[in-house]
Design a protein around this motif. Sequence first.
Motif, mmCIF file in Angstrom:
data_model
loop_
_atom_site.group_PDB
_atom_site.id
_atom_site.type_symbol
_atom_site.label_atom_id
_atom_site.label_comp_id
_atom_site.label_asym_id
_atom_site.label_seq_id
_atom_site.Cartn_x
_atom_site.Cartn_y
_atom_site.Cartn_z
ATOM 1 N N ASN A 265 -1.365 3.544 -9.664
ATOM 2 C CA ASN A 265 -2.423 4.424 -9.162
ATOM 3 C C ASN A 265 -2.428 4.469 -7.638
ATOM 4 O OD1 ASN A 265 -4.584 5.450 -11.378
ATOM 5 N ND2 ASN A 265 -3.624 3.552 -12.066
ATOM 6 N N ARG A 266 -2.174 3.326 -6.983
ATOM 7 C CA ARG A 266 -2.123 3.317 -5.515
ATOM 8 C C ARG A 266 -1.015 4.214 -5.010
ATOM 9 N NH1 ARG A 266 0.707 -1.279 -1.959
ATOM 10 N NH2 ARG A 266 2.416 -0.254 -3.100
ATOM 11 N N ASP A 267 0.184 4.069 -5.564
ATOM 12 C CA ASP A 267 1.319 4.851 -5.096
ATOM 13 C C ASP A 267 1.099 6.340 -5.310
ATOM 14 O OD1 ASP A 267 2.450 2.453 -4.415
ATOM 15 O OD2 ASP A 267 3.902 2.413 -6.064
ATOM 16 N N ALA A 268 0.478 6.689 -6.442
ATOM 17 C CA ALA A 268 0.194 8.101 -6.704
ATOM 18 C C ALA A 268 -0.795 8.649 -5.691
ATOM 19 C CB ALA A 268 -0.346 8.267 -8.127
ATOM 20 N N LEU A 269 -1.822 7.870 -5.358
ATOM 21 C CA LEU A 269 -2.823 8.321 -4.393
ATOM 22 C C LEU A 269 -2.220 8.440 -2.995
ATOM 23 C CD1 LEU A 269 -5.723 9.098 -3.798
ATOM 24 C CD2 LEU A 269 -6.301 6.666 -3.634
ATOM 25 N N ILE A 270 -1.366 7.502 -2.626
ATOM 26 C CA ILE A 270 -0.731 7.536 -1.304
ATOM 27 C C ILE A 270 0.120 8.794 -1.145
ATOM 28 C CG2 ILE A 270 1.090 6.440 0.076
ATOM 29 C CD1 ILE A 270 -0.037 3.739 -0.749
ATOM 30 N N GLN A 271 0.783 9.200 -2.216
ATOM 31 C CA GLN A 271 1.664 10.368 -2.144
ATOM 32 C C GLN A 271 0.896 11.677 -2.007
ATOM 33 O OE1 GLN A 271 4.257 10.241 -5.550
ATOM 34 N NE2 GLN A 271 5.213 8.294 -4.939
ATOM 35 N N THR A 272 -0.357 11.692 -2.409
ATOM 36 C CA THR A 272 -1.115 12.946 -2.428
ATOM 37 C C THR A 272 -2.209 13.021 -1.380
ATOM 38 O OG1 THR A 272 -2.601 12.056 -4.126
ATOM 39 C CG2 THR A 272 -0.658 13.278 -4.877
ATOM 40 N N SER A 273 -2.304 12.030 -0.506
ATOM 41 C CA SER A 273 -3.391 12.044 0.478
ATOM 42 C C SER A 273 -2.911 11.497 1.816
ATOM 43 C CB SER A 273 -4.580 11.215 -0.020
ATOM 44 O OG SER A 273 -4.196 9.867 -0.234
ATOM 45 N N LYS A 274 -3.582 11.903 2.852
ATOM 46 C CA LYS A 274 -3.282 11.398 4.186
ATOM 47 C C LYS A 274 -3.754 9.943 4.281
ATOM 48 C CE LYS A 274 -3.606 12.949 8.985
ATOM 49 N NZ LYS A 274 -4.226 13.931 9.920
ATOM 50 N N HIS A 275 -3.128 9.172 5.166
ATOM 51 C CA HIS A 275 -3.414 7.738 5.237
ATOM 52 C C HIS A 275 -4.636 7.476 6.112
ATOM 53 C CE1 HIS A 275 0.957 6.488 4.022
ATOM 54 N NE2 HIS A 275 0.491 7.505 3.313
ATOM 55 N N THR A 276 -5.788 7.949 5.644
ATOM 56 C CA THR A 276 -6.997 7.875 6.464
ATOM 57 C C THR A 276 -8.156 7.173 5.762
ATOM 58 O OG1 THR A 276 -7.556 10.113 5.695
ATOM 59 C CG2 THR A 276 -6.460 9.926 7.827
ATOM 60 N N SER A 277 -7.876 6.358 4.763
ATOM 61 C CA SER A 277 -8.931 5.647 4.045
ATOM 62 C C SER A 277 -8.902 4.166 4.397
ATOM 63 C CB SER A 277 -8.762 5.815 2.529
ATOM 64 O OG SER A 277 -9.581 4.889 1.837
ATOM 65 N N PRO A 278 -9.881 3.657 5.139
ATOM 66 C CA PRO A 278 -9.920 2.215 5.429
ATOM 67 C C PRO A 278 -9.967 1.358 4.170
ATOM 68 C CG PRO A 278 -11.437 3.398 6.856
ATOM 69 C CD PRO A 278 -10.953 4.381 5.828
ATOM 70 N N PHE A 279 -10.674 1.808 3.159
ATOM 71 C CA PHE A 279 -10.797 1.043 1.919
ATOM 72 C C PHE A 279 -9.435 0.906 1.240
ATOM 73 C CE2 PHE A 279 -13.652 0.691 -2.146
ATOM 74 C CZ PHE A 279 -13.250 -0.629 -2.291
ATOM 75 N N LEU A 280 -8.702 2.011 1.153
ATOM 76 C CA LEU A 280 -7.375 1.955 0.551
ATOM 77 C C LEU A 280 -6.448 1.082 1.394
ATOM 78 C CD1 LEU A 280 -5.363 2.698 -1.576
ATOM 79 C CD2 LEU A 280 -5.060 4.936 -0.501
ATOM 80 N N ALA A 281 -6.642 1.120 2.712
ATOM 81 C CA ALA A 281 -5.838 0.258 3.589
ATOM 82 C C ALA A 281 -6.071 -1.212 3.273
ATOM 83 C CB ALA A 281 -6.168 0.546 5.046
ATOM 84 N N THR A 282 -7.322 -1.593 3.067
ATOM 85 C CA THR A 282 -7.646 -2.981 2.715
ATOM 86 C C THR A 282 -6.927 -3.400 1.445
ATOM 87 O OG1 THR A 282 -9.847 -2.714 3.679
ATOM 88 C CG2 THR A 282 -9.534 -4.581 2.214
ATOM 89 N N LEU A 283 -7.035 -2.563 0.406
ATOM 90 C CA LEU A 283 -6.435 -2.886 -0.881
ATOM 91 C C LEU A 283 -4.917 -2.933 -0.795
ATOM 92 C CD1 LEU A 283 -8.769 -0.549 -2.935
ATOM 93 C CD2 LEU A 283 -8.574 -3.018 -3.333
ATOM 94 N N SER A 284 -4.338 -1.953 -0.124
ATOM 95 C CA SER A 284 -2.886 -1.889 -0.051
ATOM 96 C C SER A 284 -2.323 -3.054 0.747
ATOM 97 C CB SER A 284 -2.466 -0.557 0.594
ATOM 98 O OG SER A 284 -1.059 -0.389 0.552
ATOM 99 N N THR A 285 -2.983 -3.412 1.838
ATOM 100 C CA THR A 285 -2.523 -4.548 2.641
ATOM 101 C C THR A 285 -2.587 -5.838 1.835
ATOM 102 O OG1 THR A 285 -3.172 -3.515 4.722
ATOM 103 C CG2 THR A 285 -2.981 -5.913 4.721
ATOM 104 N N HIS A 286 -3.695 -6.037 1.136
ATOM 105 C CA HIS A 286 -3.854 -7.268 0.358
ATOM 106 C C HIS A 286 -2.782 -7.362 -0.729
ATOM 107 C CE1 HIS A 286 -5.739 -10.495 -1.971
ATOM 108 N NE2 HIS A 286 -6.456 -10.762 -0.885
ATOM 109 N N TYR A 287 -2.570 -6.259 -1.449
ATOM 110 C CA TYR A 287 -1.549 -6.256 -2.501
ATOM 111 C C TYR A 287 -0.177 -6.552 -1.914
ATOM 112 C CZ TYR A 287 1.545 -4.595 -6.198
ATOM 113 O OH TYR A 287 2.543 -4.518 -7.145
ATOM 114 N N SER A 288 0.143 -5.939 -0.784
ATOM 115 C CA SER A 288 1.471 -6.101 -0.197
ATOM 116 C C SER A 288 1.711 -7.530 0.258
ATOM 117 C CB SER A 288 1.637 -5.124 0.974
ATOM 118 O OG SER A 288 1.557 -3.789 0.519
ATOM 119 N N ILE A 289 0.687 -8.168 0.824
ATOM 120 C CA ILE A 289 0.824 -9.583 1.206
ATOM 121 C C ILE A 289 0.932 -10.451 -0.040
ATOM 122 C CG2 ILE A 289 -0.340 -11.528 2.322
ATOM 123 C CD1 ILE A 289 -1.590 -9.520 4.274
ATOM 124 N N ASN A 290 0.116 -10.140 -1.018
ATOM 125 C CA ASN A 290 0.066 -10.917 -2.257
ATOM 126 C C ASN A 290 1.416 -10.933 -2.966
ATOM 127 O OD1 ASN A 290 -1.598 -12.563 -3.757
ATOM 128 N ND2 ASN A 290 -2.785 -10.909 -4.673
#
Length: 511
Positions: A265-290
Amino acid sequence: MANLTNSQPTQQEIQQLIGHLNNNQLAETERQAKNLISKHANVFILHHILSLALDGQQKFTESVISYKNALKLQPNTPDLLFNLGIALTHIQQLDEAIATYKKAIQLKPDFFEAYGNLGTVLQGQGQLNAAIESYQKGLKINPQDARGYFNLGTALRDNGALSDAVNSYKKAIELFPNYTDAHNNLGETLRDLGDMDAAVKSYQNALALNPQHPNANYNMAEFLYLAKKYDAAIPYFEASQLDDWQERKLYCLYKAEKFDAFKINRDALIQTSKHTSPFLATLSTHYSINFNEPDPYNFCKNGLDFVYRKSIPELVDTNLLQALLNDINNADIAERKQGRLTNGQQSAGNLFKRHEASFQTLASLIKKEFLAYQNHFSDADCELIQSFPDELEFTSSWYVKMQQGGHLSAHIHEIGWISGAVYLAMPSANGLEGAFEYGTHGDDYPIKQLENHAKFPVKQIIPNVGDIVLFPSSLFHRTIPFNSVDKRICIAFDLKPATQNSPNKKSKNSY
């Protein structure tokens, strides 16, 4: 040659025009009205009908001109002034709209609808006391106006008068039991007061009336995920289609440790939207570190490098500092229940929408610091800076007062862009006690393996009185507990791009 100024259309032409308008044939009404006006320039009804046809097509700039032409012919027409005020509001000519509504009221003192619309414009400009007064005057004229009580409730809530707002929403519901928005807003205000059982009942009442109500679905979902019922929350977020519902759905998947579904779901949302959501940034950063993967989301990948601290000279041992502390301690501002806060109080409403001069002055100083922040990081290759908004608005602002043992657990501000705080009183420092700590982990986000915890870096700042700290809203942050008897007082805020109300945004007032 005919005199176009004084000539009159036939009664048949006028009746035909009215018929087109009543049948909602707006484009044809506009065409015929303009044709007749070209022949009969000074006939009031033609300009009036044209104005209504333009309004109905949402051609508000043109309708303003048309209403003004009609008012040149009959300047003391309250209903026309009222409609002009609405059109002016649509094109954001708010000062003129206020003056127009006031003139309508002067001509027709019992015009309660004009008082209501005047209140809405004043509220939108942050003139909460004037808005409340206008709503109350309208309700005094017509105490059966459910919409008036609803709008009054929104202004009272913005002003931090939560109990009064509850009473106003209840009155709206008493007058109109099927008032779905009032049930929902009552729930939101009860939530702010900490009465979650009553809040949920209000959301359920709203959904019983309208199962598709966006705000009520969103609020039910938010309640469920705070109760850690993540699977149950997702359908409500999906039904809401409101604001950041997709990020909230991702949050539920991640907290439920459904990592594969989260990634899809994250990858699908990233492909269809500009990278301007702080909330999505939090989640994506945490997942990537994890999971030790590159972070594909470029809101602000290295958020810890974008924390900004500066002293505001106007706040160091000044009259402004004393005025702020005095207003925080003495103004009639209700408290908002905050589950993450221990040994402290948080204000309700939006401080920077209040009338006190101290809060207004501080808001102006903070906006200057936001521009300094943008300039300081101007070369950064991330959406936080590259898409930095030209116009800014405070989505929220509140004070936090902490006593001995006070602290605030790690969290993010999902609805911000840049978040921050200004420090008005600090406890005596003992190591990092009372410090502001920021990082990429918090809110009990799941960690795949215990040893991974060290991969989530944190940093601390021990602020001084008069300091401002600004940071991307995607960063987790908390207050480290302190043992000093001194109080810790700050004003916190979120600032994001200015937006207009739209069908997928939370609206505040009825018109």
